[in-house]
Scaffold this active site. Structure first.
Site, PDB file in Angstrom:
ATOM      1  N   ASP A 290     -12.214   2.903   1.618  1.00 60.11           N
ATOM      2  CA  ASP A 290     -11.312   3.500   2.614  1.00 60.11           C
ATOM      3  C   ASP A 290     -10.477   4.618   2.004  1.00 60.11           C
ATOM      4  OD1 ASP A 290     -12.253   1.436   4.253  1.00 60.11           O
ATOM      5  OD2 ASP A 290     -10.545   0.151   3.817  1.00 60.11           O
TER       6      ASP A 290
ATOM      7  N   ASP B 148      -8.051   3.562  -1.253  1.00 60.05           N
ATOM      8  CA  ASP B 148      -6.956   4.153  -0.484  1.00 60.05           C
ATOM      9  C   ASP B 148      -6.347   5.365  -1.191  1.00 60.05           C
ATOM     10  OD1 ASP B 148      -7.522   1.993   1.076  1.00 60.05           O
ATOM     11  OD2 ASP B 148      -5.501   1.184   1.136  1.00 60.05           O
TER      12      ASP B 148
ATOM     13  N   ARG C  39     -19.523   1.696  -8.912  1.00 58.87           N
ATOM     14  CA  ARG C  39     -18.698   0.531  -9.231  1.00 58.87           C
ATOM     15  C   ARG C  39     -19.517  -0.457 -10.050  1.00 58.87           C
ATOM     16  NH1 ARG C  39     -15.520  -1.583  -3.940  1.00 58.87           N
ATOM     17  NH2 ARG C  39     -14.669  -2.942  -5.565  1.00 58.87           N
TER      18      ARG C  39
ATOM     19  N   ARG D  99     -15.254   3.008   8.588  1.00 60.53           N
ATOM     20  CA  ARG D  99     -14.977   1.819   9.372  1.00 60.53           C
ATOM     21  C   ARG D  99     -13.591   1.988  10.010  1.00 60.53           C
ATOM     22  NH1 ARG D  99     -13.837  -3.188   5.111  1.00 60.53           N
ATOM     23  NH2 ARG D  99     -12.207  -2.175   3.839  1.00 60.53           N
TER      24      ARG D  99
ATOM     25  N   GLN E  24      -5.165  -1.746  -3.507  1.00 56.74           N
ATOM     26  CA  GLN E  24      -4.924  -0.425  -2.932  1.00 56.74           C
ATOM     27  C   GLN E  24      -4.018   0.361  -3.880  1.00 56.74           C
ATOM     28  OE1 GLN E  24      -4.209  -3.346  -1.486  1.00 56.74           O
ATOM     29  NE2 GLN E  24      -5.196  -3.481   0.510  1.00 56.74           N
TER      30      GLN E  24
ATOM     31  N   THR F  87       0.822  -1.212   0.000  1.00 62.89           N
ATOM     32  CA  THR F  87       0.000   0.000   0.000  1.00 62.89           C
ATOM     33  C   THR F  87       0.856   1.262   0.000  1.00 62.89           C
ATOM     34  OG1 THR F  87      -1.819  -1.145   1.112  1.00 62.89           O
ATOM     35  CG2 THR F  87      -1.812   1.249   1.213  1.00 62.89           C
TER      36      THR F  87
END
Length: 365
Positions: free
Chosen positions: A211, A184, A231, A275, A161, A125
């Site tokens: 996220d 990300d 999406r 989250r 990510q 990541t």
């Protein structure tokens, strides 16, 4: 959308990855003959530590990376800079010369699962980031940071990510910037679990799906616009999550979102607000997020706006709260699913409290 289509859309329209392709190419992008706008030119320097970046060769450097290793102030002409950049200089300032972040785009397409050219493994990541900023007292203004890696183009890669920007330096500020990606997108972090890194985002735009605003930093997002993307690779909700803080347990504060808005290109209620991320490198993290005085569009699931990343760390045990939010995504239909600050608690949930003795300031022409 292919790579060129993404870039053209991000410059010409300003929505970024989810927009129909145009025909602009890097060689054609914003070659106006007057690349530095209100910020002068190489012939009219403000100081010896200012350098001018222009992809067409009319400045001191043609790449951001080369300039970032030599000077503290970068005035970056309109254009597309397809490169990865790592900057460690303290007190650096990067300015998009035209004043419009759509004109100056730093973009690349690595993902966490992308193989490194030397065969030493995948990027992970952090390594996927188009731009990595480690120096303290950093300021960026009117620049787009993007990662245009697309899942559809790489069905064999599971590490999806793909970070546009990772910032770890204390007192890092972003004014009028855009952060474009999918998973990300914007990584607001600190250099270590024991370090506090304050970051400030003002009048910025961030988009993504999973996220896409995440990390351990003490970050304030004021007057910002967050946009969740549609999406086609999933059959149902949830499509993703806007915020995923990973605040260290000893850190008093994590993310503060204030006077902002969240919109969506996806069906109603297909996104969660947040989250908690408790990474394996810090299982004592207690993620912290306050969203206040912000309009939450219909894309946010009002009945259940939070979810777990791991059942071992339920969101109810983290530091999540809201205050005076508006819009269909802010409706309190199940009170236990939407913890609210009291008026007294809200008095300390302000940018001034989060940033302490630091007052971010815009760069001046």
């Amino acid at each position: 959308m292919n790579r060129r289509g993404f870039i053209a859309a991000s410059i010409g329209i300003g929505i970024g990855i989810g927009t129909a392709a145009l025909t602009t190419t890097p060689a054609q992008a914003k070659d106006t003959g007057k690349p530095f706008g209100p910020y002068g030119s190489p012939a009219h320097r403000r100081d010896a530590d200012t350098v001018y970046v222009d992809p067409h060769g009319r400045g001191d450097f043609t790449t951001v990376q080369a300039a970032a290793t030599t000077a503290r102030t970068l005035v970056i002409a309109p254009g597309i800079y397809r490169e990865t950049v790592t900057a460690t200089v303290a007190g650096a300032t990067w300015i998009g010369a035209s004043g419009n972040p759509r004109d100056t785009v730093v973009v690349y397409d690595n993902a966490a699962g992308t193989q490194k050219p030397d065969g030493s493994g995948t990027y992970g990541t952090t390594g996927s980031a188009t731009v990595t900023l480690r120096g303290e007292d950093f300021t960026a203004q009117n620049i787009t940071f993007a990662n245009d890696w697309l899942r559809a183009d790489h069905p064999d890669i599971t590490g999806t990510q793909a970070v546009a920007l990772k910032v770890t330096g204390d007192r890092s500020a972003f004014f009028g910037c855009r952060f474009l990606g999918h998973q990300d997108t914007l990584y607001a972090d600190s250099p270590a679990v024991t370090a506090i890194a304050r970051q400030y985002f003002r009048d910025c735009y961030a988009e993504g799906d999973v996220d896409f605003v995440f990390g351990r930093g003490t970050a304030v997002y004021e007057h910002c616009h967050f946009r969740t993307l549609d999406r086609t690779d999933l059959g149902g909700a949830p499509y993703g999550f806007v915020f995923a803080p990973s605040t260290a347990g000893a850190a008093p504060r994590g993310f503060l979102v204030t006077r902002s808005r969240i919109t969506s290109t996806a069906p109603d209620a297909y996104y969660k607000l947040a989250r908690p991320w408790v990474p394996s490198s810090d299982t004592t993290a207690v993620p912290s997020l306050v969203v206040r005085d912000t309009r939450l569009g219909a894309g946010i699931d009002a009945a259940a706006p939070y979810a777990n990343m791991s059942d071992s760390y339920p969101w109810q045990r983290q530091r999540f709260a809201e205050y005076r939010n508006t819009g269909p995504g802010a409706a309190v239909t199940v009170p236990e699913n939407r913890p609210q600050l009291t008026h007294e608690q809200a008095e300390s949930a302000t940018p001034a409290t989060y940033l302490a003795d630091w007052t971010p300031r815009r760069a001046r022409p």
